[in-house]
Enzyme design. Structure first.
Site, PDB file in Angstrom:
ATOM      1  N   TYR A 153      -0.964  -3.793   3.239  1.00  0.00           N
ATOM      2  CA  TYR A 153       0.472  -4.054   3.419  1.00  0.00           C
ATOM      3  C   TYR A 153       0.636  -4.790   4.744  1.00  0.00           C
ATOM      4  CZ  TYR A 153       5.473  -2.795   3.707  1.00  0.00           C
ATOM      5  OH  TYR A 153       6.841  -2.812   3.785  1.00  0.00           O
ATOM      6  N   TYR A 178       6.921   6.865  -3.828  1.00  0.00           N
ATOM      7  CA  TYR A 178       6.250   6.955  -2.525  1.00  0.00           C
ATOM      8  C   TYR A 178       7.195   7.491  -1.454  1.00  0.00           C
ATOM      9  CZ  TYR A 178       4.134   5.721   1.883  1.00  0.00           C
ATOM     10  OH  TYR A 178       3.631   5.809   3.162  1.00  0.00           O
ATOM     11  N   HIS A 179       8.360   6.854  -1.324  1.00  0.00           N
ATOM     12  CA  HIS A 179       9.271   7.222  -0.242  1.00  0.00           C
ATOM     13  C   HIS A 179       9.934   8.578  -0.486  1.00  0.00           C
ATOM     14  CE1 HIS A 179       8.913   2.831   0.000  1.00  0.00           C
ATOM     15  NE2 HIS A 179       8.913   3.048   1.291  1.00  0.00           N
ATOM     16  N   LYS A 191      21.834   6.050  14.214  1.00  0.00           N
ATOM     17  CA  LYS A 191      20.742   5.185  13.756  1.00  0.00           C
ATOM     18  C   LYS A 191      21.174   3.737  13.988  1.00  0.00           C
ATOM     19  CE  LYS A 191      17.691   5.710  11.171  1.00  0.00           C
ATOM     20  NZ  LYS A 191      16.321   5.668  11.776  1.00  0.00           N
ATOM     21  N   ASP A 248      16.959   0.055  10.747  1.00  0.00           N
ATOM     22  CA  ASP A 248      15.937   1.015  10.332  1.00  0.00           C
ATOM     23  C   ASP A 248      16.557   2.065   9.414  1.00  0.00           C
ATOM     24  OD1 ASP A 248      13.780   2.802  10.174  1.00  0.00           O
ATOM     25  OD2 ASP A 248      14.434   3.836  11.988  1.00  0.00           O
ATOM     26  N   HIS A 280      14.757   4.497   7.853  1.00  0.00           N
ATOM     27  CA  HIS A 280      13.985   5.745   7.785  1.00  0.00           C
ATOM     28  C   HIS A 280      14.808   6.843   8.454  1.00  0.00           C
ATOM     29  CE1 HIS A 280      10.448   3.011   7.204  1.00  0.00           C
ATOM     30  NE2 HIS A 280      10.179   3.947   6.327  1.00  0.00           N
TER      31      HIS A 280
END
Length: 670
Positions: free
Chosen positions: A15, A169-170, A538, A542, A544
């Site tokens: 990646y 995945y996340h 935040k 981003d 996440h």
């Protein structure tokens, strides 16, 4: 003895992408020369969220976590001298997936490629963006339409392309259990397939072709027996759904096709050399079992909890795959777990629990309804909070973090500032300048006509791909394409899941949380305010949000009033909220590397409003030199992944509030 015929290895990817299209192109060609067999493109956050590099929200984010692609010229440079008709390319792109695939197709056309021969994958799974990754742009309905239009276009015109990579995945990164990971991914697949079927764009006899192009992108954690069973359960459930719900008789079309990136959630900043064996174990979960083997694998690097991996670190991860595939005898055998009663029992249990959860979501109206109601998000926040609590209590062991913490000096990180890659801060200005030159030199009339046609199509019910292709050819930019659709579809702010998450850690008498609660209550009383107020912010792009959510939930449980408005805020919005809510502390969470730009801006804006007694704390993946610079700039405390004790962090926040308000330290153990 006759030699066994070895199976063909999986696709091996890294990646990658950073700084500029030119720098990333050089990296791709170097990786391919090292034996990588496919490309996996990391785009920067402005590209992922539909902003041009000169937008206010893009500041500090350009070229950080991936490559900026603002228009056709960038895409040309990204794949220069890489024949796209011979390449298998994975693009981790979601809200703007249609746009990036259109740019890719036009570059392939310019190379003289036969479009029908292109192979690769666009991630294009918007549901998990609402839940865990945060690069969504549009509301669920229009987002599903974009996905549907892409699937129907690719099945007709680019038949080897995987138009969606349903991405659990996340979900695991956000705390999902194996059951949640399977159930939520399958519920997303059902929502997508139902939407394509109901759109009327695909005749019923061709629906098997649609099902055959649905791929998955999964996570493999360190509990590798459980993870391998998870993959077997995934395959079994997919076979059942495609056969029973959609009537797909062709076994080949029902095959569960998946790629994998192994777990980054479990990578540690403490004793980071241990991450290498974690990565190996996680890879075994998706390669050992032939019947559930991944079709493509990409591995994180040992130092990802510290910052951006260097080319050498990525090479190390590629070599891990190559040693397993080419030196071991793994690929010489049939499935080595066939007939294991232990594995079968575990798989059966997972299948049963997953089908029950899928049914629960269907009763709510499906995955999109479960996103909009906040059910899925609150389930993930809760599961993650429970996992963190187990780690802090020592019930879940993490070597080097909460056990076996003693260590020799680490030669790999002796010079931390050279153990990771840094992006030149001047890169952003160069990218912005190049964008302005592109806009100045294009055919402006054609670009505006293309955008008008895109909006008109969006306001109707036609397939959006043709209009998007014309935008790509006309020199439209990423931000312009996205804003045209925002004008029609609107934007979406996803539920945070924080307010509805139940208590994860009990504040029983004598417990660490009870001690912190006492500190919170006493400090609030001394300051004469009903409750201490913490703003969790935040800034930037981003998405996440896991760390921010866990801090918010624990601070709430410790007696704080928490103001958390979710992701994607400007420094100006954060400071306005902090002043309006009269908070006692601002906590900023940034994992994308934009802290050096955005945190000083928040500090400066607070000072300009006359607020100089409000401590600002920062958490994220922050190299030691940057942490020192932030403290020098006035940040009260910096927390990184090694600070895994959330209750302890909340206690330290109270200490900083007391210090800022010139209160005596409290002798209450935190």
């Amino acid at each position: 003895m006759t030699e066994r015929q070895k199976d063909r290895p999986w696709l091996m990817r890294t990646y990658a992408g950073h700084s500029t299209a030119e720098a990333s192109n050089e990296l791709y060609r170097r990786n391919l020369a090292k034996g990588q067999t496919g490309l996996s493109v990391a785009f920067d956050l402005p590209t992922q969220t539909g902003y041009d590099p000169d937008h206010i929200l893009a500041r500090g984010e350009v070229g950080r976590v991936g490559v900026p692609v603002s228009h056709l010229g960038d895409m040309r440079r990204l794949f220069q001298d890489i024949p796209l008709d011979q390449m298998n390319t994975s693009m981790t792109i979601n809200a703007t997936a249609m746009w990036l695939l259109a740019l890719y197709e036009v570059v392939a056309e310019e190379q003289g490629a036969d479009i029908s021969k292109l192979s690769g994958t666009t991630q294009n799974d918007i549901v998990k963006e609402y839940l865990s990754r945060g690069t969504h742009v549009f509301p669920p309905g229009p987002s599903l339409r974009l996905t549907t239009d892409m699937i129907t276009y690719t099945v007709a015109h680019i038949p080897k392309w995987n138009p969606i990579n349903i991405c659990s995945y996340h979900l695991q990164e956000a705390g999902a259990t194996p059951v949640q990971e399977i159930a939520y991914a399958m519920s997303t697949a059902i929502a997508v397939l139902d939407a394509v079927r109901d759109s009327g764009q695909v005749p019923p006899e061709k629906f098997g072709d649609v099902v055959a192009r649905i791929s998955f992108f999964v996570n493999a954690g360190v509990r590798f027996v459980e993870e391998m069973c998870k993959m077997r359960a995934f395959g079994r459930i997919w076979d059942k759904i495609t056969r029973e719900r959609y009537g797909i008789e062709n076994e080949k079309q029902r095959r569960f096709r998946y790629g994998v990136q192994v777990n980054s959630l479990g990578l540690t900043e403490a004793q980071p050399e241990n991450n290498v064996q974690r990565i190996v174990l996680e890879m075994l979960a998706v390669t050992l079992s032939k019947d559930a083997r991944a079709r493509a694998v990409q591995l994180p690097a040992w130092n990802e909890a510290l910052g951006l991996p260097r080319p050498w670190d990525q090479q190390w991860s590629l070599r891990i795959q190559q040693v397993l595939a080419h030196e071991s005898d793994l690929l010489e055998y049939e499935d080595i777990f066939a007939g294991s009663h232990v594995i079968e029992a575990k798989v059966d249990a997972l299948v049963e629990d997953c089908l029950a959860e899928i049914e629960r979501i269907q009763e709510m109206g499906g995955a999109m309804a479960a996103v909009e109601s906040g059910y899925l998000k609150s389930q993930l926040v809760t599961a993650h909070a429970e996992r963190r609590a187990r780690i802090e209590a020592g019930e879940e062991k993490i070597v080097g973090v909460n056990c076996f913490e003693g260590t020799e000096p680490n030669p790999l990180t002796a010079d931390l500032d050279t153990a990771i890659m840094t992006v030149d801060p001047a890169n952003e200005a160069r990218v912005v300048q190049a964008l302005h030159e592109w806009r100045d030199n294009r055919d402006e009339v054609r670009a505006q006509d293309a955008l008008s046609a895109l909006k008109k199509t969006a306001a109707g019910d036609g397939n959006l791909f043709a209009a998007t292709l014309e935008c790509a050819r006309a020199g439209v930019t990423t931000g312009e394409w996205a804003w045209a659709l925002r004008d029609v579809f609107g934007e979406f702010r996803a539920p945070t899941g924080v307010s509805s998450a139940p208590l994860a850690v009990a504040a029983e008498e004598g417990s660490p949380l009870a001690a912190v609660r006492e500190k919170v209550d006493r400090t609030a009383a001394e300051l004469g305010s009903g409750k201490l107020r913490l703003l969790v912010g935040k800034p930037g792009l981003d998405g996440h949000s896991n760390g921010a959510e866990q801090i918010a939930v624990r601070a709430r449980d410790a007696g704080f009033e928490v103001i958390y408005q979710g992701i994607r805020l400007t420094p100006e919005q954060i400071v306005s909220a902090a002043v309006a809510e009269d908070v006692h502390c601002v906590g900023l969470s940034i994992l994308s590397g934009s802290h050096a730009e955005l945190v000083p801006d928040v500090l400066a804006r607070l000072r300009r409003t006359g607020v100089d007694d409000m401590p600002v704390i920062v958490g994220g993946i922050i190299p030691s030199a940057d942490a020192a610079a932030l403290r020098e700039a006035g940040v009260a405390a910096v927390f990184t992944p090694k600070d895994f004790g959330i209750t302890e962090i909340i206690g330290r926040i109270v200490d900083e509030i007391r210090k800022a308000n010139q209160l005596d330290p409290l002798e209450v153990p935190a």
